[in-house]
Design a protein around this motif. Structure first.
Motif, PDB file in Angstrom:
ATOM      1  N   GLY A 255       0.815  -1.198   0.000  1.00  0.00           N
ATOM      2  CA  GLY A 255       0.000   0.000   0.000  1.00  0.00           C
ATOM      3  C   GLY A 255       0.857   1.260   0.000  1.00  0.00           C
ATOM      4  O   GLY A 255       2.042   1.242  -0.355  1.00  0.00           O
ATOM      5  N   ASP A 256       0.280   2.349   0.444  1.00  0.00           N
ATOM      6  CA  ASP A 256       0.978   3.636   0.384  1.00  0.00           C
ATOM      7  C   ASP A 256       2.194   3.699   1.299  1.00  0.00           C
ATOM      8  O   ASP A 256       3.173   4.396   1.008  1.00  0.00           O
ATOM      9  CB  ASP A 256       0.007   4.772   0.744  1.00  0.00           C
ATOM     10  N   GLU A 257       2.143   2.981   2.404  1.00  0.00           N
ATOM     11  CA  GLU A 257       3.188   3.114   3.423  1.00  0.00           C
ATOM     12  C   GLU A 257       4.521   2.524   2.967  1.00  0.00           C
ATOM     13  O   GLU A 257       5.584   3.026   3.309  1.00  0.00           O
ATOM     14  CB  GLU A 257       2.724   2.433   4.711  1.00  0.00           C
ATOM     15  N   ARG A 258       4.472   1.399   2.230  1.00  0.00           N
ATOM     16  CA  ARG A 258       5.670   0.675   1.807  1.00  0.00           C
ATOM     17  C   ARG A 258       6.536   0.304   3.015  1.00  0.00           C
ATOM     18  O   ARG A 258       7.765   0.427   2.996  1.00  0.00           O
ATOM     19  CB  ARG A 258       6.489   1.474   0.793  1.00  0.00           C
ATOM     20  N   ALA A 259       5.888  -0.175   4.067  1.00  0.00           N
ATOM     21  CA  ALA A 259       6.583  -0.563   5.285  1.00  0.00           C
ATOM     22  C   ALA A 259       7.077  -2.003   5.166  1.00  0.00           C
ATOM     23  O   ALA A 259       6.451  -2.846   4.519  1.00  0.00           O
ATOM     24  CB  ALA A 259       5.647  -0.434   6.482  1.00  0.00           C
ATOM     25  N   TYR A 260       8.178  -2.313   5.815  1.00  0.00           N
ATOM     26  CA  TYR A 260       8.768  -3.642   5.740  1.00  0.00           C
ATOM     27  C   TYR A 260       7.814  -4.698   6.298  1.00  0.00           C
ATOM     28  O   TYR A 260       7.256  -4.551   7.376  1.00  0.00           O
ATOM     29  CB  TYR A 260      10.077  -3.682   6.530  1.00  0.00           C
ATOM     30  N   HIS A 261       7.630  -5.765   5.536  1.00  0.00           N
ATOM     31  CA  HIS A 261       6.908  -6.940   6.022  1.00  0.00           C
ATOM     32  C   HIS A 261       7.776  -8.180   5.844  1.00  0.00           C
ATOM     33  O   HIS A 261       7.983  -8.946   6.768  1.00  0.00           O
ATOM     34  CB  HIS A 261       5.580  -7.116   5.270  1.00  0.00           C
ATOM     35  N   HIS A 262       8.283  -8.405   4.633  1.00  0.00           N
ATOM     36  CA  HIS A 262       9.194  -9.503   4.345  1.00  0.00           C
ATOM     37  C   HIS A 262      10.053  -9.087   3.161  1.00  0.00           C
ATOM     38  O   HIS A 262       9.774  -8.082   2.517  1.00  0.00           O
ATOM     39  CB  HIS A 262       8.419 -10.791   4.026  1.00  0.00           C
ATOM     40  N   THR A 263      11.091  -9.826   2.900  1.00  0.00           N
ATOM     41  CA  THR A 263      11.934  -9.541   1.744  1.00  0.00           C
ATOM     42  C   THR A 263      11.266 -10.113   0.498  1.00  0.00           C
ATOM     43  O   THR A 263      11.155 -11.329   0.344  1.00  0.00           O
ATOM     44  CB  THR A 263      13.330 -10.152   1.917  1.00  0.00           C
ATOM     45  N   ALA A 264      10.814  -9.241  -0.364  1.00  0.00           N
ATOM     46  CA  ALA A 264      10.124  -9.675  -1.572  1.00  0.00           C
ATOM     47  C   ALA A 264      11.085 -10.427  -2.492  1.00  0.00           C
ATOM     48  O   ALA A 264      12.294 -10.175  -2.482  1.00  0.00           O
ATOM     49  CB  ALA A 264       9.551  -8.466  -2.306  1.00  0.00           C
ATOM     50  N   PRO A 265      10.577 -11.358  -3.306  1.00  0.00           N
ATOM     51  CA  PRO A 265      11.418 -12.061  -4.278  1.00  0.00           C
ATOM     52  C   PRO A 265      11.726 -11.134  -5.458  1.00  0.00           C
ATOM     53  O   PRO A 265      11.049 -11.152  -6.490  1.00  0.00           O
ATOM     54  CB  PRO A 265      10.552 -13.253  -4.693  1.00  0.00           C
ATOM     55  N   ILE A 266      12.731 -10.334  -5.303  1.00  0.00           N
ATOM     56  CA  ILE A 266      12.992  -9.209  -6.201  1.00  0.00           C
ATOM     57  C   ILE A 266      13.120  -9.666  -7.655  1.00  0.00           C
ATOM     58  O   ILE A 266      12.507  -9.095  -8.570  1.00  0.00           O
ATOM     59  CB  ILE A 266      14.269  -8.473  -5.735  1.00  0.00           C
ATOM     60  N   THR A 267      13.910 -10.710  -7.883  1.00  0.00           N
ATOM     61  CA  THR A 267      14.113 -11.192  -9.250  1.00  0.00           C
ATOM     62  C   THR A 267      12.801 -11.681  -9.861  1.00  0.00           C
ATOM     63  O   THR A 267      12.542 -11.479 -11.051  1.00  0.00           O
ATOM     64  CB  THR A 267      15.166 -12.313  -9.255  1.00  0.00           C
ATOM     65  N   ASN A 268      11.949 -12.311  -9.054  1.00  0.00           N
ATOM     66  CA  ASN A 268      10.659 -12.766  -9.570  1.00  0.00           C
ATOM     67  C   ASN A 268       9.742 -11.599  -9.908  1.00  0.00           C
ATOM     68  O   ASN A 268       8.939 -11.678 -10.841  1.00  0.00           O
ATOM     69  CB  ASN A 268       9.981 -13.693  -8.560  1.00  0.00           C
ATOM     70  N   VAL A 269       9.844 -10.524  -9.147  1.00  0.00           N
ATOM     71  CA  VAL A 269       9.055  -9.328  -9.459  1.00  0.00           C
ATOM     72  C   VAL A 269       9.553  -8.702 -10.756  1.00  0.00           C
ATOM     73  O   VAL A 269       8.753  -8.254 -11.593  1.00  0.00           O
ATOM     74  CB  VAL A 269       9.095  -8.324  -8.287  1.00  0.00           C
ATOM     75  N   TYR A 270      10.882  -8.677 -10.956  1.00  0.00           N
ATOM     76  CA  TYR A 270      11.416  -8.233 -12.245  1.00  0.00           C
ATOM     77  C   TYR A 270      10.799  -9.049 -13.381  1.00  0.00           C
ATOM     78  O   TYR A 270      10.390  -8.512 -14.430  1.00  0.00           O
ATOM     79  CB  TYR A 270      12.935  -8.444 -12.302  1.00  0.00           C
ATOM     80  N   ALA A 271      10.801 -10.365 -13.202  1.00  0.00           N
ATOM     81  CA  ALA A 271      10.298 -11.260 -14.243  1.00  0.00           C
ATOM     82  C   ALA A 271       8.826 -11.002 -14.527  1.00  0.00           C
ATOM     83  O   ALA A 271       8.399 -10.935 -15.690  1.00  0.00           O
ATOM     84  CB  ALA A 271      10.510 -12.714 -13.831  1.00  0.00           C
ATOM     85  N   LEU A 272       8.045 -10.851 -13.465  1.00  0.00           N
ATOM     86  CA  LEU A 272       6.614 -10.606 -13.645  1.00  0.00           C
ATOM     87  C   LEU A 272       6.380  -9.279 -14.351  1.00  0.00           C
ATOM     88  O   LEU A 272       5.500  -9.176 -15.227  1.00  0.00           O
ATOM     89  CB  LEU A 272       5.909 -10.627 -12.280  1.00  0.00           C
ATOM     90  N   ARG A 273       7.155  -8.263 -13.992  1.00  0.00           N
ATOM     91  CA  ARG A 273       7.021  -6.964 -14.652  1.00  0.00           C
ATOM     92  C   ARG A 273       7.226  -7.100 -16.162  1.00  0.00           C
ATOM     93  O   ARG A 273       6.449  -6.566 -16.954  1.00  0.00           O
ATOM     94  CB  ARG A 273       8.033  -5.981 -14.068  1.00  0.00           C
ATOM     95  N   GLU A 274       8.276  -7.836 -16.573  1.00  0.00           N
ATOM     96  CA  GLU A 274       8.557  -7.968 -17.995  1.00  0.00           C
ATOM     97  C   GLU A 274       7.483  -8.813 -18.688  1.00  0.00           C
ATOM     98  O   GLU A 274       7.075  -8.510 -19.818  1.00  0.00           O
ATOM     99  CB  GLU A 274       9.938  -8.576 -18.220  1.00  0.00           C
ATOM    100  N   ALA A 275       7.022  -9.865 -18.015  1.00  0.00           N
ATOM    101  CA  ALA A 275       5.961 -10.694 -18.599  1.00  0.00           C
ATOM    102  C   ALA A 275       4.684  -9.875 -18.795  1.00  0.00           C
ATOM    103  O   ALA A 275       3.992 -10.013 -19.813  1.00  0.00           O
ATOM    104  CB  ALA A 275       5.684 -11.892 -17.696  1.00  0.00           C
ATOM    105  N   LEU A 276       4.374  -9.024 -17.847  1.00  0.00           N
ATOM    106  CA  LEU A 276       3.180  -8.179 -17.956  1.00  0.00           C
ATOM    107  C   LEU A 276       3.365  -7.077 -18.994  1.00  0.00           C
ATOM    108  O   LEU A 276       2.393  -6.654 -19.632  1.00  0.00           O
ATOM    109  CB  LEU A 276       2.836  -7.582 -16.586  1.00  0.00           C
ATOM    110  N   ARG A 277       4.602  -6.592 -19.170  1.00  0.00           N
ATOM    111  CA  ARG A 277       4.872  -5.642 -20.258  1.00  0.00           C
ATOM    112  C   ARG A 277       4.546  -6.274 -21.607  1.00  0.00           C
ATOM    113  O   ARG A 277       3.987  -5.626 -22.497  1.00  0.00           O
ATOM    114  CB  ARG A 277       6.340  -5.216 -20.251  1.00  0.00           C
TER     115      ARG A 277
END
Length: 388
Positions: A255-277
């Motif tokens: 959400g707006d706060e962007r407060a720490y909850h867990h370490t996101a799977p950064i590389t997988n988010v990169y991959a999803l971003r490109e797949a959605l592009r």
């Protein structure tokens, strides 16, 4: 040599493991599907921190692209850290509270998984019946609502185990909302490949996996909830039983706060971003049309080989083609032949259809004419080897 010496040797000697060289398969099973080279390149780019300002921008972009793909304006649209089952459990485990009644379908393998997750969340589960290989009948859904008055209703839009697409989704959501229930849609095998309109069809929550029609490696799985559903999540009397998948905590990170909850799977988010592009560049409606056309060619070719589809034409699922195994043919032998001789992956049936069908995917980057031609030629050879 004594057992003590063997144990010491296993600890002291470094394993001799060679360079990673997985086989180069053509993935035509129920998932994962072939991954676009651009997505693989995105995964090889440098890591940043999961709270880095640049990653926060990437998070915003992924959410905007997910909204486009889900056909929704939902603010609460995120990739859940985990496979499709994680986004499934996030939806069910947050919307079903202890004492709630959830209505689930019996017409496929993943309705049973909904049941298991709802029970673990403390819900009471009731069922609406339909045979494996058929969609839910709105008349039966209405009858189940009148009898049980469920708080939450889950259905599978694209049943991976049977190759069946649920038609006329608004007929189901209208029934549920007339009874003030929340609707959860399983879109694991449809998002990005088969028409799905979350807002227009009045779905409260929908989840998916990235490795099917989005042609992205698993690890960050799409989830969307409308304000009505999120209000229920945020007003629960007791927390969700999973801390990791508690959406009232995850909204602080996404959400707006962007407060720490867990370490996101950064590389997988990169991959999803490109797949959605890639989805956005192609256009979502054009992408749906491509899946219908290419899978239609696959279906026609299968029939030319003398094979029958498991699903009737009116609820055929383009992204996952369940094909009846002919009498006298060993389904496992055909699967093994395709893998060993052609490096093609297809899959056998699940649950009630185990041994009775092959499941042939036509998803994302795998939904290409050359893949269809290749799998049909290989399948003809494999069937001949079986004497068919």
């Amino acid at each position: 040599m004594s057992n003590t010496s063997l144990a010491r040797s296993a600890v002291d000697d470094a394993p001799d493991v060679g360079e990673l060289t997985p086989p180069d398969r053509t993935l035509m099973g129920p998932g994962p599907s072939d991954v676009h080279p651009r997505v693989l390149r995105a995964m090889s780019t440098p890591l940043v921190g999961h709270l880095d300002p640049s990653f926060v921008e990437i998070m915003d972009e992924v959410q905007a692209l997910l909204r486009y793909t889900f056909r929704t304006d939902n603010r609460w649209t995120i990739p859940v850290s985990g496979t499709g089952s994680a986004s499934m459990e996030a939806a069910v485990g947050n919307l079903v509270e202890p004492g709630d009644t959830m209505l689930v379908p019996t017409n496929g393998y993943f309705g049973g998984r909904m049941r298991s997750m709802a029970e673990r969340a403390g819900g009471d589960v009731v069922e609406v019946d339909a045979p494996w290989g058929e969609p839910l009948d709105p008349v039966d859904v209405e009858r189940a609502f009148d009898e049980h008055q469920p708080d939450v209703f889950g259905f599978v839009h694209a049943e991976t185990s049977t190759g069946v697409r649920q038609p006329d989704v608004p007929a189901l959501t209208d029934i549920a909302h007339a009874h003030d229930a929340y609707v959860i849609a399983d879109c694991v095998t449809s998002l990005g490949g088969v028409e799905m309109r979350v807002d227009e069809w009045d779905v409260d929550a929908a989840y998916s996996g990235p490795q099917k029609c989005l042609s992205c490696p698993p690890g960050a799985s799409p989830l969307t909830l409308n304000d009505r559903a999120m209000d229920k999540v945020l007003s629960r009397e007791e927390p969700a039983r999973s801390w990791y998948l508690d959406l009232s905590l995850l909204e602080g990170y996404w959400g707006d706060e962007r407060a720490y909850h867990h370490t996101a799977p950064i590389t997988n988010v990169y991959a999803l971003r490109e797949a959605l592009r890639l989805v956005a560049e192609e256009g979502i409606e054009e992408r749906w049309a491509r899946h219908r056309a290419v899978a239609g060619d696959l279906k026609a070719g299968l029939r030319d080989l003398g094979l029958e589809m498991n699903a009737a034409e009116e609820f055929w699922l383009p992204s996952l083609n369940a094909v009846r195994v002919p009498d006298g043919v060993d389904d496992g032998a055909v699967i093994e032949y395709l893998l060993e001789e052609y490096d093609i992956e297809i899959a056998s049936g699940l649950g009630d259809l185990e041994g009775d069908v092959w499941r042939i995917g036509c998803m994302g980057r795998s939904a290409r004419p050359k893949n269809v031609e290749y799998v049909l030629a290989a399948l003809e050879d494999a069937l001949a080897a079986e004497g068919f």
